[in-house]
Design a protein around this motif. Structure first.
Motif, PDB file in Angstrom:
ATOM      1  N   CYS A 136      10.429  -1.142   0.476  1.00 49.31           N
ATOM      2  CA  CYS A 136      10.282  -0.162   1.562  1.00 49.31           C
ATOM      3  C   CYS A 136      11.182  -0.513   2.743  1.00 49.31           C
ATOM      4  CB  CYS A 136       8.838  -0.121   2.049  1.00 49.31           C
ATOM      5  SG  CYS A 136       7.653   0.400   0.803  1.00 49.31           S
ATOM      6  N   ASN A 137      11.602  -1.770   2.830  1.00 52.35           N
ATOM      7  CA  ASN A 137      12.454  -2.292   3.889  1.00 52.35           C
ATOM      8  C   ASN A 137      11.777  -2.233   5.265  1.00 52.35           C
ATOM      9  OD1 ASN A 137      14.777  -3.631   4.648  1.00 52.35           O
ATOM     10  ND2 ASN A 137      15.851  -1.754   5.171  1.00 52.35           N
ATOM     11  N   LYS A 138      10.446  -2.475   5.275  1.00 48.04           N
ATOM     12  CA  LYS A 138       9.697  -2.525   6.526  1.00 48.04           C
ATOM     13  C   LYS A 138       8.387  -3.281   6.301  1.00 48.04           C
ATOM     14  CE  LYS A 138       7.872   2.071   5.641  1.00 48.04           C
ATOM     15  NZ  LYS A 138       7.755   3.439   6.152  1.00 48.04           N
ATOM     16  N   HIS A 139       7.696  -3.598   7.400  1.00 51.80           N
ATOM     17  CA  HIS A 139       6.402  -4.251   7.307  1.00 51.80           C
ATOM     18  C   HIS A 139       5.328  -3.225   6.969  1.00 51.80           C
ATOM     19  CE1 HIS A 139       8.495  -7.505   9.406  1.00 51.80           C
ATOM     20  NE2 HIS A 139       7.539  -8.271   8.930  1.00 51.80           N
ATOM     21  N   THR A 140       4.594  -3.481   5.903  1.00 51.66           N
ATOM     22  CA  THR A 140       3.535  -2.577   5.458  1.00 51.66           C
ATOM     23  C   THR A 140       2.289  -3.379   5.152  1.00 51.66           C
ATOM     24  OG1 THR A 140       4.266  -2.724   3.158  1.00 51.66           O
ATOM     25  CG2 THR A 140       5.145  -0.899   4.447  1.00 51.66           C
ATOM     26  N   LEU A 141       1.183  -2.688   4.987  1.00 48.38           N
ATOM     27  CA  LEU A 141      -0.068  -3.332   4.642  1.00 48.38           C
ATOM     28  C   LEU A 141      -0.059  -3.690   3.155  1.00 48.38           C
ATOM     29  CD1 LEU A 141      -2.886  -4.043   5.791  1.00 48.38           C
ATOM     30  CD2 LEU A 141      -3.657  -1.871   4.873  1.00 48.38           C
ATOM     31  N   HIS A 142      -0.345  -4.951   2.844  1.00 51.31           N
ATOM     32  CA  HIS A 142      -0.431  -5.425   1.465  1.00 51.31           C
ATOM     33  C   HIS A 142      -1.885  -5.779   1.167  1.00 51.31           C
ATOM     34  CE1 HIS A 142       3.871  -5.611   1.773  1.00 51.31           C
ATOM     35  NE2 HIS A 142       3.966  -5.942   0.500  1.00 51.31           N
ATOM     36  N   ARG A 143      -2.383  -5.324   0.036  1.00 52.89           N
ATOM     37  CA  ARG A 143      -3.769  -5.561  -0.350  1.00 52.89           C
ATOM     38  C   ARG A 143      -3.843  -6.448  -1.585  1.00 52.89           C
ATOM     39  NH1 ARG A 143      -4.552   0.367   0.605  1.00 52.89           N
ATOM     40  NH2 ARG A 143      -5.311   0.476   2.729  1.00 52.89           N
ATOM     41  N   GLU A 144      -4.894  -7.240  -1.637  1.00 56.31           N
ATOM     42  CA  GLU A 144      -5.135  -8.140  -2.771  1.00 56.31           C
ATOM     43  C   GLU A 144      -5.505  -7.335  -4.005  1.00 56.31           C
ATOM     44  OE1 GLU A 144      -8.542 -11.415  -3.884  1.00 56.31           O
ATOM     45  OE2 GLU A 144      -8.012 -11.129  -1.788  1.00 56.31           O
ATOM     46  N   THR A 145      -4.905  -7.675  -5.144  1.00 52.13           N
ATOM     47  CA  THR A 145      -5.238  -7.033  -6.415  1.00 52.13           C
ATOM     48  C   THR A 145      -5.975  -8.044  -7.285  1.00 52.13           C
ATOM     49  OG1 THR A 145      -3.146  -7.666  -7.396  1.00 52.13           O
ATOM     50  CG2 THR A 145      -3.242  -5.516  -6.340  1.00 52.13           C
ATOM     51  N   SER A 156       0.816  -1.214   0.000  1.00 53.35           N
ATOM     52  CA  SER A 156       0.000   0.000   0.000  1.00 53.35           C
ATOM     53  C   SER A 156       0.853   1.270   0.000  1.00 53.35           C
ATOM     54  CB  SER A 156      -0.931   0.003   1.206  1.00 53.35           C
ATOM     55  OG  SER A 156      -0.189  -0.045   2.399  1.00 53.35           O
ATOM     56  N   VAL A 157       2.148   1.164   0.315  1.00 52.78           N
ATOM     57  CA  VAL A 157       3.022   2.338   0.355  1.00 52.78           C
ATOM     58  C   VAL A 157       3.649   2.595  -1.016  1.00 52.78           C
ATOM     59  CG1 VAL A 157       5.076   3.340   1.430  1.00 52.78           C
ATOM     60  CG2 VAL A 157       3.493   1.995   2.799  1.00 52.78           C
ATOM     61  N   CYS A 158       4.375   1.601  -1.541  1.00 53.10           N
ATOM     62  CA  CYS A 158       5.090   1.812  -2.807  1.00 53.10           C
ATOM     63  C   CYS A 158       4.362   1.223  -4.015  1.00 53.10           C
ATOM     64  CB  CYS A 158       6.502   1.245  -2.721  1.00 53.10           C
ATOM     65  SG  CYS A 158       6.587  -0.541  -2.588  1.00 53.10           S
ATOM     66  N   GLY A 159       3.389   0.324  -3.794  1.00 57.86           N
ATOM     67  CA  GLY A 159       2.608  -0.225  -4.893  1.00 57.86           C
ATOM     68  C   GLY A 159       3.209  -1.438  -5.574  1.00 57.86           C
ATOM     69  N   SER A 160       4.371  -1.903  -5.130  1.00 55.80           N
ATOM     70  CA  SER A 160       4.989  -3.062  -5.777  1.00 55.80           C
ATOM     71  C   SER A 160       4.239  -4.335  -5.403  1.00 55.80           C
ATOM     72  CB  SER A 160       6.462  -3.182  -5.387  1.00 55.80           C
ATOM     73  OG  SER A 160       6.575  -3.464  -4.018  1.00 55.80           O
ATOM     74  N   ARG A 161       4.148  -5.234  -6.349  1.00 56.61           N
ATOM     75  CA  ARG A 161       3.443  -6.506  -6.130  1.00 56.61           C
ATOM     76  C   ARG A 161       4.462  -7.559  -5.736  1.00 56.61           C
ATOM     77  NH1 ARG A 161      -1.049  -6.294 -10.949  1.00 56.61           N
ATOM     78  NH2 ARG A 161      -1.989  -4.369 -10.207  1.00 56.61           N
ATOM     79  N   ASN A 162       4.610  -7.774  -4.423  1.00 55.83           N
ATOM     80  CA  ASN A 162       5.666  -8.622  -3.893  1.00 55.83           C
ATOM     81  C   ASN A 162       5.271 -10.076  -3.717  1.00 55.83           C
ATOM     82  OD1 ASN A 162       7.195  -6.286  -3.591  1.00 55.83           O
ATOM     83  ND2 ASN A 162       6.423  -5.926  -1.551  1.00 55.83           N
ATOM     84  N   TYR A 163       4.005 -10.360  -3.461  1.00 61.57           N
ATOM     85  CA  TYR A 163       3.583 -11.707  -3.101  1.00 61.57           C
ATOM     86  C   TYR A 163       2.494 -12.199  -4.051  1.00 61.57           C
ATOM     87  CZ  TYR A 163       6.031 -10.837   1.268  1.00 61.57           C
ATOM     88  OH  TYR A 163       6.993 -10.555   2.206  1.00 61.57           O
ATOM     89  N   ILE A 164       2.506 -13.511  -4.325  1.00 59.90           N
ATOM     90  CA  ILE A 164       1.496 -14.166  -5.154  1.00 59.90           C
ATOM     91  C   ILE A 164       0.818 -15.227  -4.288  1.00 59.90           C
ATOM     92  CG2 ILE A 164       1.079 -15.526  -7.230  1.00 59.90           C
ATOM     93  CD1 ILE A 164       2.099 -12.788  -7.920  1.00 59.90           C
TER      94      ILE A 164
END
Length: 49
Positions: free
Chosen positions: A39-48, A11-19
């Protein structure tokens, strides 16, 4: 039969890191705190979709 895949986007940088595998019974989008290597930290990741 192959499973449908869905990406989790930071949610911070927008990169799709996980599948992950898609779950057709889930009505809302998945939101999980995961580590983002950009980002080098824990952030909120949302499903696309």
């Amino acid at each position: 039969m192959a499973q449908k895949k869905i990406a989790l986007a930071c949610s911070v940088c927008g990169s799709r890191n996980y599948i992950i595998a898609a779950n057709p019974t889930r009505q809302e989008r998945l939101e999980v705190k995961k580590f983002c290597k950009y980002c080098n930290k824990h952030t909120l990741h949302r499903e696309t979709r």
